[in-house]
Design an enzyme around this catalytic site. Structure first.
Site, PDB file in Angstrom:
ATOM      1  N   VAL A  81       2.363   1.876  -3.383  1.00 53.87           N
ATOM      2  CA  VAL A  81       1.360   2.516  -4.246  1.00 53.87           C
ATOM      3  C   VAL A  81       1.228   3.995  -3.893  1.00 53.87           C
ATOM      4  CG1 VAL A  81      -1.096   2.601  -4.821  1.00 53.87           C
ATOM      5  CG2 VAL A  81       0.065   0.390  -4.660  1.00 53.87           C
ATOM      6  N   HIS A  82       1.224   4.290  -2.607  1.00 55.39           N
ATOM      7  CA  HIS A  82       1.108   5.665  -2.117  1.00 55.39           C
ATOM      8  C   HIS A  82       2.261   6.525  -2.638  1.00 55.39           C
ATOM      9  CE1 HIS A  82       0.279   9.018   0.522  1.00 55.39           C
ATOM     10  NE2 HIS A  82       1.385   8.828   1.235  1.00 55.39           N
ATOM     11  N   ILE A  83       3.478   6.004  -2.549  1.00 56.16           N
ATOM     12  CA  ILE A  83       4.658   6.736  -3.009  1.00 56.16           C
ATOM     13  C   ILE A  83       4.631   6.909  -4.530  1.00 56.16           C
ATOM     14  CG2 ILE A  83       7.177   6.661  -3.208  1.00 56.16           C
ATOM     15  CD1 ILE A  83       7.196   5.166  -0.520  1.00 56.16           C
TER      16      ILE A  83
ATOM     17  N   ALA B  19       2.221   9.578  -5.469  1.00 58.64           N
ATOM     18  CA  ALA B  19       2.746  10.907  -5.128  1.00 58.64           C
ATOM     19  C   ALA B  19       3.768  11.369  -6.160  1.00 58.64           C
ATOM     20  CB  ALA B  19       3.370  10.872  -3.734  1.00 58.64           C
TER      21      ALA B  19
ATOM     22  N   SER C 195       0.829  -1.209   0.000  1.00 59.64           N
ATOM     23  CA  SER C 195       0.000   0.000   0.000  1.00 59.64           C
ATOM     24  C   SER C 195       0.861   1.255   0.000  1.00 59.64           C
ATOM     25  CB  SER C 195      -0.926   0.007   1.224  1.00 59.64           C
ATOM     26  OG  SER C 195      -1.821  -1.087   1.192  1.00 59.64           O
TER      27      SER C 195
END
Length: 217
Positions: A175-177, A180, A172
């Protein structure tokens, strides 16, 4: 002298995150990195060399659960701060139906987005689930304080759950990085706390209008 309300090119800026929100985010992020490194080091012998980041194997085993508690508390504060921005609405459902437009950066065809889009909201709830799983399973397998209260089968099940949730949260965060980095300006928002009017209008038009309206009022 530079104007704090404008970027280096003179474009007007709008606040997206307060200093407290950014500090809260980075405390959680640093804890996650330390936990990922120490957790992987204890998970498989091939990664045991990473215990060096926390002072060796013994210190890694001691510090890992305490850092985990720190991350959970910090993340819980984040949840309280941003819960009201993460309610799923009709625009989010339509956004998910148009995932093809999302992946191809056709933002002009997407519904008007508020503070966060549907993908960010789903990630938010996934992180909550994984964090809760890590906390509960971590308490059960914490040998120094709690493990002796539970039977062996429960400890084994908790260890498995802990590994599954750890894998889920690492994926997760990746995916977040990636998201961004994909949306230019997102990392700057969490570093400086501000974004340009153009960025806000393009990526989160509904939120942009709400903030501008509040400023004028």
């Amino acid at each position: 002298m530079s104007n704090p309300n404008r970027d280096k090119d003179g474009n007007p800026l709008i606040q997206r995150y307060t200093p407290n929100e950014r500090s809260n985010h980075w405390v959680t992020a640093i804890c996650f990195i330390l936990l990922a490194v120490s957790g992987l080091a204890m998970f498989h012998p091939a990664m045991s060399w990473m215990t060096m980041f926390l002072g060796g194997g013994q210190w890694t085993r001691i510090l890992h659960p305490f850092i985990g508690l720190t991350m959970f508390v910090s993340f819980f504060v984040l949840v309280l701060r941003f819960w009201h921005h993460n309610h799923i609405d009709n625009a989010d459902i339509q956004w998910m139906k148009q995932i093809g437009d999302v992946l191809n950066n056709r933002e002009d065809k997407l519904p008007r987005i508020g503070m966060y889009n549907a993908g960010q909201k789903l990630l938010f709830f996934a992180l909550i689930a994984f964090m809760c799983g890590l906390l509960l399973s971590g308490i059960v397998i914490w040998r120094a304080y709690f493990a002796f209260y539970f039977p062996i089968p429960v400890i084994r099940a908790a260890a498995l759950l802990h590994a599954v949730c750890a894998f889920g949260i690492i994926c997760s965060i990746i995916v977040h990085i990636y998201a961004a980095l994909w949306v230019k300006g997102s990392i700057g928002a969490m570093v400086r706390g501000t974004v340009t009017f153009g960025w806000a209008r393009k990526h989160h038009p509904r939120w942009f209008e709400e903030v501008v309206r509040k400023t004028r009022d």
